[in-house]
Design a protein around this motif. Sequence first.
Motif, PDB file in Angstrom:
ATOM      1  N   TRP A  32       0.848  -1.189   0.000  1.00 54.78           N
ATOM      2  CA  TRP A  32       0.000   0.000   0.000  1.00 54.78           C
ATOM      3  C   TRP A  32       0.884   1.239   0.000  1.00 54.78           C
ATOM      4  O   TRP A  32       1.995   1.220   0.533  1.00 54.78           O
ATOM      5  CB  TRP A  32      -0.879   0.050   1.249  1.00 54.78           C
ATOM      6  CG  TRP A  32      -2.038  -0.885   1.260  1.00 54.78           C
ATOM      7  CD1 TRP A  32      -3.338  -0.608   0.945  1.00 54.78           C
ATOM      8  CD2 TRP A  32      -2.022  -2.267   1.628  1.00 54.78           C
ATOM      9  NE1 TRP A  32      -4.130  -1.720   1.081  1.00 54.78           N
ATOM     10  CE2 TRP A  32      -3.346  -2.760   1.503  1.00 54.78           C
ATOM     11  CE3 TRP A  32      -1.018  -3.149   2.039  1.00 54.78           C
ATOM     12  CZ2 TRP A  32      -3.680  -4.071   1.778  1.00 54.78           C
ATOM     13  CZ3 TRP A  32      -1.342  -4.457   2.317  1.00 54.78           C
ATOM     14  CH2 TRP A  32      -2.660  -4.913   2.187  1.00 54.78           C
ATOM     15  N   GLY A  33       0.395   2.329  -0.603  1.00 57.19           N
ATOM     16  CA  GLY A  33       1.140   3.573  -0.599  1.00 57.19           C
ATOM     17  C   GLY A  33       0.277   4.747  -1.003  1.00 57.19           C
ATOM     18  O   GLY A  33      -0.850   4.578  -1.486  1.00 57.19           O
ATOM     19  N   ARG A  48      -4.560   6.342   0.711  1.00 63.09           N
ATOM     20  CA  ARG A  48      -3.644   5.207   0.577  1.00 63.09           C
ATOM     21  C   ARG A  48      -4.324   4.116  -0.242  1.00 63.09           C
ATOM     22  O   ARG A  48      -5.481   3.776  -0.005  1.00 63.09           O
ATOM     23  CB  ARG A  48      -3.265   4.670   1.960  1.00 63.09           C
ATOM     24  CG  ARG A  48      -2.149   3.622   1.923  1.00 63.09           C
ATOM     25  CD  ARG A  48      -1.878   3.123   3.324  1.00 63.09           C
ATOM     26  NE  ARG A  48      -1.399   4.176   4.183  1.00 63.09           N
ATOM     27  CZ  ARG A  48      -0.114   4.518   4.311  1.00 63.09           C
ATOM     28  NH1 ARG A  48       0.812   3.858   3.625  1.00 63.09           N
ATOM     29  NH2 ARG A  48       0.263   5.476   5.117  1.00 63.09           N
ATOM     30  N   ASN A  94      11.442   4.819   1.723  1.00 59.88           N
ATOM     31  CA  ASN A  94      10.247   3.995   1.879  1.00 59.88           C
ATOM     32  C   ASN A  94       9.226   4.316   0.783  1.00 59.88           C
ATOM     33  O   ASN A  94       8.049   4.618   1.060  1.00 59.88           O
ATOM     34  CB  ASN A  94       9.619   4.192   3.266  1.00 59.88           C
ATOM     35  CG  ASN A  94       8.567   3.140   3.584  1.00 59.88           C
ATOM     36  OD1 ASN A  94       8.685   1.988   3.187  1.00 59.88           O
ATOM     37  ND2 ASN A  94       7.511   3.538   4.293  1.00 59.88           N
ATOM     38  N   ALA A  95       9.686   4.224  -0.461  1.00 55.56           N
ATOM     39  CA  ALA A  95       8.839   4.554  -1.605  1.00 55.56           C
ATOM     40  C   ALA A  95       9.081   3.552  -2.730  1.00 55.56           C
ATOM     41  O   ALA A  95      10.109   2.867  -2.767  1.00 55.56           O
ATOM     42  CB  ALA A  95       9.125   5.971  -2.101  1.00 55.56           C
ATOM     43  N   PHE A 110       4.955   6.184  -5.317  1.00 55.78           N
ATOM     44  CA  PHE A 110       4.137   6.004  -4.125  1.00 55.78           C
ATOM     45  C   PHE A 110       5.039   6.065  -2.893  1.00 55.78           C
ATOM     46  O   PHE A 110       6.071   5.397  -2.852  1.00 55.78           O
ATOM     47  CB  PHE A 110       3.404   4.661  -4.160  1.00 55.78           C
ATOM     48  CG  PHE A 110       2.400   4.553  -5.272  1.00 55.78           C
ATOM     49  CD1 PHE A 110       1.062   4.828  -5.047  1.00 55.78           C
ATOM     50  CD2 PHE A 110       2.802   4.175  -6.552  1.00 55.78           C
ATOM     51  CE1 PHE A 110       0.135   4.730  -6.073  1.00 55.78           C
ATOM     52  CE2 PHE A 110       1.885   4.068  -7.582  1.00 55.78           C
ATOM     53  CZ  PHE A 110       0.542   4.358  -7.339  1.00 55.78           C
ATOM     54  N   SER A 153       5.279   6.509   1.693  1.00 54.60           N
ATOM     55  CA  SER A 153       4.671   5.989   2.923  1.00 54.60           C
ATOM     56  C   SER A 153       4.200   4.547   2.729  1.00 54.60           C
ATOM     57  O   SER A 153       3.067   4.196   3.041  1.00 54.60           O
ATOM     58  CB  SER A 153       3.499   6.873   3.367  1.00 54.60           C
ATOM     59  OG  SER A 153       3.914   8.199   3.572  1.00 54.60           O
ATOM     60  N   ILE A 154       5.095   3.724   2.223  1.00 54.14           N
ATOM     61  CA  ILE A 154       4.746   2.345   1.885  1.00 54.14           C
ATOM     62  C   ILE A 154       4.488   1.507   3.139  1.00 54.14           C
ATOM     63  O   ILE A 154       5.184   1.626   4.140  1.00 54.14           O
ATOM     64  CB  ILE A 154       5.869   1.701   1.055  1.00 54.14           C
ATOM     65  CG1 ILE A 154       6.016   2.427  -0.286  1.00 54.14           C
ATOM     66  CG2 ILE A 154       5.610   0.222   0.831  1.00 54.14           C
ATOM     67  CD1 ILE A 154       4.789   2.395  -1.158  1.00 54.14           C
ATOM     68  N   SER A 155       3.487   0.653   3.032  1.00 59.86           N
ATOM     69  CA  SER A 155       3.160  -0.307   4.085  1.00 59.86           C
ATOM     70  C   SER A 155       2.906  -1.654   3.421  1.00 59.86           C
ATOM     71  O   SER A 155       2.176  -1.744   2.439  1.00 59.86           O
ATOM     72  CB  SER A 155       1.911   0.156   4.846  1.00 59.86           C
ATOM     73  OG  SER A 155       1.567  -0.775   5.854  1.00 59.86           O
TER      74      SER A 155
END
Length: 238
Positions: free
Chosen positions: A106-107, A118, A136-137, A145, A147-149
């Motif tokens: 997710w991003g 997101r 973190n992209a 994208f 703020s990747i999770s």
Amino acid sequence: MSAEPSVPTAEAAPINGLPLWEAAARYCAKRLVKEHQAAFDNYRSFLIGGSELELPRMRGPGNLTLMSLLVSREVFVAAARRHSRALADLETDFRRHIAAGTVSVWGVQVEPTLDRHRTRLSWDWGDALEFDWENNAVVFGKHRFASISCAIGPGRSALAPASAAVAKRSPGRPTWPIAELIEIARGRQRQRPAQVEARELLAIFRKRHPDLTPPAEDSIKIKLGKIYRAAKQAGEQA
């Protein structure tokens, strides 16, 4: 079949999602994770002030001879290459997990336009993603994208380390960029020899997607049979 890959999906990111690098370290093959760590530690030991442009640190008496400096430089270059290979192997494994749907990403899109929501990136993008580990992209073509999770995707019941064996893709679900090459091949008459046809498909791919890294010509050549069989099947089902 559409000529464009699937778009991101508006889904809520998991509460226990991991940042990009932590996810790769957890879900990729442990052998690759350990090799990258060892290669990185070795590479970092040569750096001065964190800059690889500096001369490598020399341990021993002063007044270095030209030969000792050259040998040290060769060792430094070898360490840098080992680290580069290890990182590339780790990234390839992580892409395979994403493309197989065993890891979901997710991003928040920040380029070319800003989207405050997101979204989950399409698994079809997995093979073509570029990773910006430090920030973190991820990048797919012109799309960036942040703020990747990351979290376990469907088919994985527990938050556990990934095994060395990469999960197999679902039958009949070609991943990007193979799916795009199949789309290009539909309606075409296959050329002979195979190298000529591979070059033609590659040229069309580059024209459609000038901002993406194209597949290798030899790789396309090897997969021509698969591509045209799938294209024929797609045409019959249309």
